[in-house]
Every structure is written in structure tokens, then in C-alpha cells.
Design a protein around this motif. Structure first.
Motif, mmCIF file in Angstrom:
data_model
loop_
_atom_site.group_PDB
_atom_site.id
_atom_site.type_symbol
_atom_site.label_atom_id
_atom_site.label_comp_id
_atom_site.label_asym_id
_atom_site.label_seq_id
_atom_site.Cartn_x
_atom_site.Cartn_y
_atom_site.Cartn_z
ATOM 1 N N ASN A 14 3.417 8.211 1.258
ATOM 2 C CA ASN A 14 3.116 8.892 2.512
ATOM 3 C C ASN A 14 2.066 8.148 3.320
ATOM 4 N N PHE A 15 1.124 7.534 2.610
ATOM 5 C CA PHE A 15 0.035 6.823 3.271
ATOM 6 C C PHE A 15 0.543 5.682 4.160
ATOM 7 N N PHE A 16 1.596 5.008 3.704
ATOM 8 C CA PHE A 16 2.126 3.882 4.477
ATOM 9 C C PHE A 16 3.264 4.307 5.394
ATOM 10 N N GLY A 17 3.649 5.570 5.350
ATOM 11 C CA GLY A 17 4.784 6.003 6.158
ATOM 12 C C GLY A 17 4.467 6.155 7.620
ATOM 13 N N ILE A 30 3.717 -5.337 -3.329
ATOM 14 C CA ILE A 30 3.280 -5.250 -1.934
ATOM 15 C C ILE A 30 1.947 -5.974 -1.734
ATOM 16 N N ILE A 31 1.015 -5.794 -2.669
ATOM 17 C CA ILE A 31 -0.280 -6.480 -2.557
ATOM 18 C C ILE A 31 -0.087 -7.991 -2.566
ATOM 19 N N GLN A 32 0.738 -8.485 -3.474
ATOM 20 C CA GLN A 32 0.939 -9.931 -3.580
ATOM 21 C C GLN A 32 1.753 -10.479 -2.421
ATOM 22 N N SER A 33 2.596 -9.647 -1.822
ATOM 23 C CA SER A 33 3.365 -10.066 -0.654
ATOM 24 C C SER A 33 2.471 -10.205 0.571
ATOM 25 N N CYS A 34 1.584 -9.221 0.764
ATOM 26 C CA CYS A 34 0.741 -9.192 1.964
ATOM 27 C C CYS A 34 -0.561 -9.967 1.812
ATOM 28 N N ARG A 40 -2.440 -1.524 5.242
ATOM 29 C CA ARG A 40 -1.994 -0.494 6.178
ATOM 30 C C ARG A 40 -2.482 -0.801 7.600
ATOM 31 N N ILE A 41 -3.752 -1.236 7.712
ATOM 32 C CA ILE A 41 -4.312 -1.599 9.016
ATOM 33 C C ILE A 41 -3.583 -2.800 9.600
ATOM 34 N N ALA A 42 -3.322 -3.804 8.770
ATOM 35 C CA ALA A 42 -2.628 -5.003 9.237
ATOM 36 C C ALA A 42 -1.208 -4.688 9.696
ATOM 37 N N SER A 43 -0.605 -3.659 9.113
ATOM 38 C CA SER A 43 0.791 -3.321 9.421
ATOM 39 C C SER A 43 0.928 -2.352 10.583
ATOM 40 N N TYR A 44 0.022 -1.361 10.681
ATOM 41 C CA TYR A 44 0.189 -0.290 11.663
ATOM 42 C C TYR A 44 -1.008 -0.064 12.580
ATOM 43 N N VAL A 95 -4.825 -11.101 5.191
ATOM 44 C CA VAL A 95 -3.932 -9.965 4.940
ATOM 45 C C VAL A 95 -2.833 -9.987 5.999
ATOM 46 N N MET A 96 -1.578 -10.006 5.547
ATOM 47 C CA MET A 96 -0.438 -10.035 6.461
ATOM 48 C C MET A 96 0.222 -8.659 6.522
ATOM 49 N N PRO A 97 0.904 -8.363 7.628
ATOM 50 C CA PRO A 97 1.637 -7.086 7.713
ATOM 51 C C PRO A 97 2.757 -7.028 6.684
ATOM 52 N N MET A 98 3.193 -5.816 6.368
ATOM 53 C CA MET A 98 4.286 -5.643 5.430
ATOM 54 C C MET A 98 5.605 -6.119 6.034
ATOM 55 N N THR A 99 6.506 -6.536 5.147
ATOM 56 C CA THR A 99 7.869 -6.858 5.556
ATOM 57 C C THR A 99 8.745 -5.619 5.377
#
Length: 279
Positions: free
Chosen positions: A276-279, A70-74, A97-101, A44-48
């Protein structure tokens, strides 16, 4: 040679932050939709920045395309997120979300006793540990048939969410005092018809196969949907009850908190608004 091979910044491109085992362990994924390594773990990669912009686009979230992108990107091992089993969707998004924040997420809520606003930090890793695959092995005996269920693919879940949104709009229209009784009746009939179709679609999309008395195995979705459409309503009720039990098994448990002002203890049910969850 690709353009990235010569880019001196290539080593600074995002890399996998975590590796996860899906609750489904790859089961119920159609062929060519998931590249599952021998370890059973996918990166799992962080979001761009592009991914974060998608989350701010209401239409992309409403029609589901933003979530899929987003799922396929990360998670590049997921080749077609539309067809992923529903049990894996929230688990994957939590880990993105964990991988990103990171694992900590702040949220605000009002105490039901004193109404004081409280801020809490939630450990998302505790939530991911709660998510497990419900038992789909047991057949349901109904009217001489053996019915085997399965998790819905995300495509069907998203379609159901869109229909539910439409029904809510119809219901608001029905409650509009400016409508005549005839108009309200027409809108109510429309709402009820859509509700029936929604229930039948959910049951059909959640059915893996139906085995008849003579051992015939029916997997064709058109036949299964026709059966639910024309069968005794008690059959549909039994399927809905089993699906409700399965949903309860897979649901993330409420978070138990204590008000910082009056020390009242209460539970907060968790529902995810992705923007909101990813904000």
C-alpha cells in the motif's frame, strides 16, 4: 558492445533521481554488500514497471524477496540487501518511494473523536530526516560480561516477521472454539516454544560480540545463541530491554494531525505495509 550501447532510446532510461546518505553511513554492512562512494552518498533511481509488479505479489513481499529485489533494482550500489542493517531498510524504501512518486503521500484516517474520515498529505522527506543511527557503541554489562549490540541484518528481520506471522496463525487456531482442551493446550505449547525461540534468535542476531571476564572476545553466532539459550532468563531480559530502547530511538515518530471536521488533534502511528505504501 552491449545491446544498450546501440539503443537510440538509451538516454531515456531511468537515471538517479536523488542521492542519499544511509543512517548507518555504511557501518555494519558486511564486505562486498555495499559499494559506498567516497562522497558517502548512493544514488536512488525510480522504480520500473517490473518493480511495481513485484509489490503486487503477496508471496514476494511476505518472504522478503520482493523487497530485496526492489532495493537492489533502485539502488545499484546495494549489492546484497538481505545483509543490510535493519536501520537502513525503511530509510532506503522511503527514498525509493520519493524517487518514484515525489515527496508527498496521501493517506486516510478516521478521527478517534468524531469518527469522520480525514485525508492528509504527508511530506515523506520529514520522515526520512527523523531516521538516525541508534548508539551501538555502549557495551551492556551483564553477569560479568560485556555485550556489544548491532542492528539486525534485513534477512533476520524478515525471518522474525515470518515467524511472528506464523505465531499469529497459531494463536488464532488456539482461540478456535471448535478445538478440544487438549488440542488447545498443544497449540498453546507450540506457540510458547516458538515465542521463546523467536526472542533468543532476535537477541543473538542483534549481538556483535560478547567479551568474557578474561578478555576473550566471542563473535561466533552459534556460541552466542547457545549462551542466550542456556543463560539465566534475567540476562535475556536485560538484552531485550536495551534492544527495546534502541528500537524506540530509531522509530519514526507518529504524525500529529487535526481533524478537519471537529478540530480534534491526535497522533497517527506510522507502520508501513509496503504494497500500500508504494501504491
Amino acid at each position: 558492445m552491449s545491446q544498450f550501447d546501440s539503443n537510440p532510446l538509451a538516454k531515456h532510461f531511468r537515471q538517479p533521481a536523488i542521492y542519499i546518505k544511509l543512517p548507518s553511513n555504511g557501518k555494519f554492512w558486511p564486505d562486498n554488500t555495499l559499494d559506498l562512494p567516497l562522497t558517502g552518498e548512493i544514488p536512488v533511481m525510480p522504480m520500473t514497471t517490473k518493480d511495481e509488479i513485484l509489490l503486487r505479489t503477496p508471496d514476494a513481499l511476505l518472504n522478503g524477496q520482493g523487497v530485496v529485489d526492489i532495493i537492489q533494482s533502485c539502488c545499484p550500489n546495494i549489492k546484497d540487501a538481505w545483509k543490510m542493517p535493519s536501520v537502513d531498510v525503511d530509510f532506503v524504501l522511503l527514498n525509493i518511494r520519493i524517487a518514484s512518486y515525489g515527496t508527498s503521500m496521501d493517506f486516510d484516517t478516521n478521527c478517534p473523536k468524531c469518527q469522520e474520515e480525514n485525508n492528509f498529505a504527508m511530506d515523506l522527506s520529514l520522515l526520512t530526516n527523523q531516521i538516525s543511527m541508534p548508539d551501538y557503541n555502549e557495551s551492556l554489562a551483564v553477569d560479568g560480561l560485556l555485550i556489544k549490540l548491532k542492528p539486525q541484518p534485513y534477512f533476520e528481520v524478515n525471518k522474525t516477521n515470518q515467524l511472528t506471522f506464523t505465531e499469529q496463525q497459531i494463536l488464532r487456531t488456539v482461540n478456535d472454539s471448535n478445538l478440544s482442551d487438549e488440542e488447545k493446550k498443544a497449540k498453546t505449547d507450540q506457540y510458547l516454544q516458538k515465542l521463546v525461540e523467536l526472542n533468543i534468535n532476535v537477541c543473538a542476531a542483534s549481538t556483535r560480540e560478547i567479551v568474557t571476564e578474561d578478555g576473550t572476545v566471542v563473535v561466533d553466532q552459534n556460541f552466542i545463541r547457545e549462551f542466550y539459550d542456556l543463560a539465566d532468563y534475567k540476562v535475556l531480559k536485560q538484552i531485550q530491554k536495551r534492544l527495546a530502547d534502541i528500537s524506540e530511538q530509531a522509530a519514526i515518530k507518529p504524525v500529529h494531525v487535526t481533524c478537519k471536521e471537529c478540530t480534534h488533534e491526535f497522533d497517527i502511528p506510522l507502520t508501513f505495509d509496503y504494497a500500500n505504501f508504494f501504491g
